[in-house]
Design a protein around this motif. Structure first.
Motif, mmCIF file in Angstrom:
data_model
loop_
_atom_site.group_PDB
_atom_site.id
_atom_site.type_symbol
_atom_site.label_atom_id
_atom_site.label_comp_id
_atom_site.label_asym_id
_atom_site.label_seq_id
_atom_site.Cartn_x
_atom_site.Cartn_y
_atom_site.Cartn_z
ATOM 1 N N GLU A 286 0.481 -1.325 10.897
ATOM 2 C CA GLU A 286 -0.825 -1.383 11.573
ATOM 3 C C GLU A 286 -1.907 -0.767 11.051
ATOM 4 O OE1 GLU A 286 0.386 -0.442 15.520
ATOM 5 O OE2 GLU A 286 1.168 -2.355 16.152
ATOM 6 N N ASN A 287 -1.440 0.506 10.537
ATOM 7 C CA ASN A 287 -2.535 1.243 9.799
ATOM 8 C C ASN A 287 -3.328 0.654 8.529
ATOM 9 O OD1 ASN A 287 -2.661 3.379 11.690
ATOM 10 N ND2 ASN A 287 -0.851 4.580 10.545
ATOM 11 N N ARG A 288 -2.371 0.252 7.818
ATOM 12 C CA ARG A 288 -2.496 -0.494 6.504
ATOM 13 C C ARG A 288 -3.468 -1.880 6.908
ATOM 14 N NH1 ARG A 288 -2.877 2.950 2.933
ATOM 15 N NH2 ARG A 288 -0.909 4.422 3.099
ATOM 16 N N ALA A 289 -2.938 -2.571 8.000
ATOM 17 C CA ALA A 289 -3.709 -3.708 8.426
ATOM 18 C C ALA A 289 -5.232 -3.312 8.571
ATOM 19 C CB ALA A 289 -3.102 -4.572 9.561
ATOM 20 N N LYS A 290 -5.496 -2.138 9.345
ATOM 21 C CA LYS A 290 -6.789 -2.088 9.689
ATOM 22 C C LYS A 290 -7.461 -1.335 8.532
ATOM 23 C CE LYS A 290 -5.805 0.072 13.876
ATOM 24 N NZ LYS A 290 -5.576 1.459 14.983
ATOM 25 N N ILE A 291 -6.972 -0.970 7.643
ATOM 26 C CA ILE A 291 -7.571 -0.613 6.152
ATOM 27 C C ILE A 291 -7.851 -1.863 5.286
ATOM 28 C CG2 ILE A 291 -7.071 0.411 3.834
ATOM 29 C CD1 ILE A 291 -5.533 2.576 5.399
ATOM 30 N N LEU A 292 -7.014 -3.002 5.457
ATOM 31 C CA LEU A 292 -7.300 -4.064 4.772
ATOM 32 C C LEU A 292 -8.355 -4.804 5.333
ATOM 33 C CD1 LEU A 292 -6.183 -6.595 2.805
ATOM 34 C CD2 LEU A 292 -4.856 -7.211 4.358
ATOM 35 N N GLU A 293 -8.415 -4.746 6.809
ATOM 36 C CA GLU A 293 -9.572 -5.423 7.482
ATOM 37 C C GLU A 293 -10.928 -5.043 6.955
ATOM 38 O OE1 GLU A 293 -9.497 -6.157 11.567
ATOM 39 O OE2 GLU A 293 -7.393 -6.209 11.555
ATOM 40 N N THR B 40 -4.288 -2.012 -0.867
ATOM 41 C CA THR B 40 -4.225 -0.987 0.577
ATOM 42 C C THR B 40 -3.092 -0.827 0.755
ATOM 43 O OG1 THR B 40 -4.198 -3.304 1.552
ATOM 44 C CG2 THR B 40 -6.242 -2.266 1.166
ATOM 45 N N GLY B 41 -1.794 -1.436 0.058
ATOM 46 C CA GLY B 41 -0.466 -1.191 0.397
ATOM 47 C C GLY B 41 -0.011 -1.909 1.724
ATOM 48 N N PHE B 42 -0.784 -2.843 1.959
ATOM 49 C CA PHE B 42 -0.518 -3.810 3.153
ATOM 50 C C PHE B 42 0.871 -4.512 2.827
ATOM 51 C CE2 PHE B 42 -0.566 -8.084 5.382
ATOM 52 C CZ PHE B 42 -1.014 -7.539 6.469
ATOM 53 N N HIS B 43 0.999 -4.935 1.457
ATOM 54 C CA HIS B 43 2.170 -5.895 1.131
ATOM 55 C C HIS B 43 3.604 -4.989 1.222
ATOM 56 C CE1 HIS B 43 4.635 -8.644 -0.978
ATOM 57 N NE2 HIS B 43 5.017 -7.839 -1.693
ATOM 58 N N ASP B 44 3.240 -3.663 0.820
ATOM 59 C CA ASP B 44 4.567 -2.833 1.076
ATOM 60 C C ASP B 44 4.855 -2.577 2.435
ATOM 61 O OD1 ASP B 44 4.992 -2.824 -1.864
ATOM 62 O OD2 ASP B 44 3.552 -1.028 -1.979
ATOM 63 N N ALA B 45 3.764 -2.156 3.261
ATOM 64 C CA ALA B 45 4.132 -1.864 4.560
ATOM 65 C C ALA B 45 4.711 -2.928 5.290
ATOM 66 C CB ALA B 45 2.708 -1.433 5.356
ATOM 67 N N TYR B 46 4.492 -4.428 4.995
ATOM 68 C CA TYR B 46 4.977 -5.573 5.571
ATOM 69 C C TYR B 46 6.200 -5.762 5.144
ATOM 70 C CZ TYR B 46 6.109 -10.076 6.442
ATOM 71 O OH TYR B 46 6.931 -11.591 6.738
ATOM 72 N N ASN B 47 6.834 -5.271 4.050
ATOM 73 C CA ASN B 47 7.953 -5.584 3.525
ATOM 74 C C ASN B 47 8.937 -4.547 4.145
ATOM 75 O OD1 ASN B 47 7.742 -7.748 1.622
ATOM 76 N ND2 ASN B 47 7.385 -6.196 -0.065
ATOM 77 N N ASP B 48 8.428 -2.878 4.401
ATOM 78 C CA ASP B 48 9.136 -2.158 5.087
ATOM 79 C C ASP B 48 9.277 -2.483 6.616
ATOM 80 O OD1 ASP B 48 9.185 -0.696 2.623
ATOM 81 O OD2 ASP B 48 7.246 0.714 2.943
ATOM 82 N N LEU B 49 8.441 -3.142 7.126
ATOM 83 C CA LEU B 49 8.251 -3.331 8.652
ATOM 84 C C LEU B 49 9.406 -4.578 8.703
ATOM 85 C CD1 LEU B 49 7.262 -3.402 11.310
ATOM 86 C CD2 LEU B 49 5.867 -5.057 10.872
ATOM 87 N N VAL B 50 9.607 -5.492 7.598
ATOM 88 C CA VAL B 50 10.578 -6.302 7.892
ATOM 89 C C VAL B 50 12.121 -5.863 7.807
ATOM 90 C CG1 VAL B 50 11.504 -8.453 6.971
ATOM 91 C CG2 VAL B 50 9.122 -8.307 7.366
ATOM 92 N N ILE B 51 12.185 -5.015 6.778
ATOM 93 C CA ILE B 51 13.480 -4.160 6.446
ATOM 94 C C ILE B 51 13.843 -3.512 7.804
ATOM 95 C CG2 ILE B 51 14.375 -2.325 5.137
ATOM 96 C CD1 ILE B 51 12.912 -3.326 2.914
ATOM 97 N N ALA B 52 12.944 -2.801 8.364
ATOM 98 C CA ALA B 52 13.082 -1.993 9.695
ATOM 99 C C ALA B 52 13.400 -2.752 10.781
ATOM 100 C CB ALA B 52 11.780 -1.038 10.087
ATOM 101 N N GLU B 53 12.662 -3.879 10.871
ATOM 102 C CA GLU B 53 13.015 -4.816 11.918
ATOM 103 C C GLU B 53 14.546 -5.514 12.010
ATOM 104 O OE1 GLU B 53 8.703 -7.014 12.652
ATOM 105 O OE2 GLU B 53 10.242 -8.143 11.813
#
Length: 113
Positions: free
Chosen positions: A20-27, A51-64
């Motif tokens: 969510e933080n990376r998404a805000k930065i990307l926006e 912005t690190g959005f891609h890595d944050a997304y991948n980390d989120l999917v792994i955590a899910e």
């Protein structure tokens, strides 16, 4: 009193917050760039990486995925699982059939104590 959360739940919360933080930065970056130029696919890909959005997304999917796996393992110890095994296992098998079902299972997984 704060509820005690499992490692999978804590990891999911951490990954979700980071995403969510990376998404805000990307926006913000997109808005700033849009004022100066048209946003092309190449520029968008560059911003997503920078912005690190891609890595944050991948980390989120792994955590899910880890959260879902943990909840399935954990729920197997409950009496209600033994009574509704087929329905529960079917729900877990269909976890990737739609984003809505996946999100619902993640929300349910976060309620396990």
């Amino acid at each position: 009193m704060k509820p005690i959360l499992a490692k999978a739940q804590l990891d999911y919360m951490k990954a979700k917050n980071m995403f969510e933080n990376r998404a805000k930065i990307l926006e913000k970056e997109i808005t700033a760039k849009r004022a100066l130029q048209e946003i092309s696919q190449d520029l968008m890909e560059e911003l997503v990486q920078a912005t690190g959005f891609h890595d944050a997304y991948n980390d989120l999917v792994i955590a899910e995925n880890a959260l879902i796996e943990w909840s399935h393992t954990t729920i197997k110890h409950e009496k209600s699982y033994r009574e509704n095994r087929v329905a529960i296992d079917t729900m877990y098998e269909g976890v990737n059939s739609s984003p809505e079902k996946r999100q619902e299972l993640i929300q349910l997984s976060m309620k396990i104590r």
